[in-house]
Write a protein that holds these residues in place. Sequence first.
Motif, PDB file in Angstrom:
ATOM      1  N   ASP A  39       0.800  -1.233   0.000  1.00 43.94           N
ATOM      2  CA  ASP A  39       0.000   0.000   0.000  1.00 43.94           C
ATOM      3  C   ASP A  39       0.828   1.276   0.000  1.00 43.94           C
ATOM      4  OD1 ASP A  39      -2.514  -1.139  -0.275  1.00 43.94           O
ATOM      5  OD2 ASP A  39      -2.716  -1.455   1.879  1.00 43.94           O
ATOM      6  N   ALA A  40       2.125   1.204  -0.216  1.00 41.55           N
ATOM      7  CA  ALA A  40       2.942   2.407  -0.360  1.00 41.55           C
ATOM      8  C   ALA A  40       2.591   3.064  -1.698  1.00 41.55           C
ATOM      9  CB  ALA A  40       4.425   2.052  -0.315  1.00 41.55           C
ATOM     10  N   PRO A  41       2.518   4.387  -1.745  1.00 41.10           N
ATOM     11  CA  PRO A  41       2.153   5.052  -2.996  1.00 41.10           C
ATOM     12  C   PRO A  41       3.258   4.971  -4.043  1.00 41.10           C
ATOM     13  CG  PRO A  41       2.737   6.670  -1.346  1.00 41.10           C
ATOM     14  CD  PRO A  41       2.745   5.334  -0.661  1.00 41.10           C
ATOM     15  N   VAL A  42       2.854   4.931  -5.310  1.00 43.71           N
ATOM     16  CA  VAL A  42       3.767   4.971  -6.446  1.00 43.71           C
ATOM     17  C   VAL A  42       3.510   6.302  -7.141  1.00 43.71           C
ATOM     18  CG1 VAL A  42       4.379   3.910  -8.643  1.00 43.71           C
ATOM     19  CG2 VAL A  42       3.825   2.480  -6.698  1.00 43.71           C
ATOM     20  N   LEU A  43       4.592   7.068  -7.385  1.00 38.69           N
ATOM     21  CA  LEU A  43       4.464   8.417  -7.917  1.00 38.69           C
ATOM     22  C   LEU A  43       5.017   8.532  -9.326  1.00 38.69           C
ATOM     23  CD1 LEU A  43       5.707  10.285  -4.724  1.00 38.69           C
ATOM     24  CD2 LEU A  43       3.355   9.780  -5.366  1.00 38.69           C
ATOM     25  N   ALA A  44       4.465   9.493 -10.068  1.00 39.93           N
ATOM     26  CA  ALA A  44       4.939   9.780 -11.427  1.00 39.93           C
ATOM     27  C   ALA A  44       5.036  11.280 -11.612  1.00 39.93           C
ATOM     28  CB  ALA A  44       3.997   9.181 -12.463  1.00 39.93           C
ATOM     29  N   CYS A  45       5.862  11.700 -12.561  1.00 38.89           N
ATOM     30  CA  CYS A  45       5.943  13.124 -12.899  1.00 38.89           C
ATOM     31  C   CYS A  45       4.661  13.509 -13.644  1.00 38.89           C
ATOM     32  CB  CYS A  45       7.188  13.407 -13.737  1.00 38.89           C
ATOM     33  SG  CYS A  45       7.189  12.652 -15.366  1.00 38.89           S
ATOM     34  N   GLY A  46       4.433  14.787 -13.802  1.00 39.90           N
ATOM     35  CA  GLY A  46       3.201  15.255 -14.433  1.00 39.90           C
ATOM     36  C   GLY A  46       2.987  14.730 -15.832  1.00 39.90           C
ATOM     37  N   ASP A  47       4.056  14.697 -16.638  1.00 40.97           N
ATOM     38  CA  ASP A  47       3.930  14.225 -18.022  1.00 40.97           C
ATOM     39  C   ASP A  47       3.541  12.754 -18.085  1.00 40.97           C
ATOM     40  OD1 ASP A  47       4.605  16.736 -18.980  1.00 40.97           O
ATOM     41  OD2 ASP A  47       6.738  16.237 -19.113  1.00 40.97           O
ATOM     42  N   CYS A  48       4.199  11.935 -17.282  1.00 45.13           N
ATOM     43  CA  CYS A  48       3.918  10.496 -17.299  1.00 45.13           C
ATOM     44  C   CYS A  48       2.572  10.180 -16.645  1.00 45.13           C
ATOM     45  CB  CYS A  48       5.035   9.728 -16.611  1.00 45.13           C
ATOM     46  SG  CYS A  48       6.607   9.820 -17.505  1.00 45.13           S
TER      47      CYS A  48
END
Length: 66
Positions: A39-48
Amino acid sequence: MVTFDPEGLTWAQRDGDACVVCHKRWPRPRMRVGRLPDDAPVLACGDCAEALLPAPAATVVAFPSP
């Protein structure tokens, strides 16, 4: 939310310090696009993030009938 397999991710991606798609570290990714099995969050940059997140539903407006 999509669950990502941590096996294919780097430590920076798992910790949220790099984009899950393009590995970009700066600016730090801020968009939550999924989670890991713990349940740890996975992050992406705005473009992706735009490519990963579903598009918002279009607003449909009915024209008045004549």
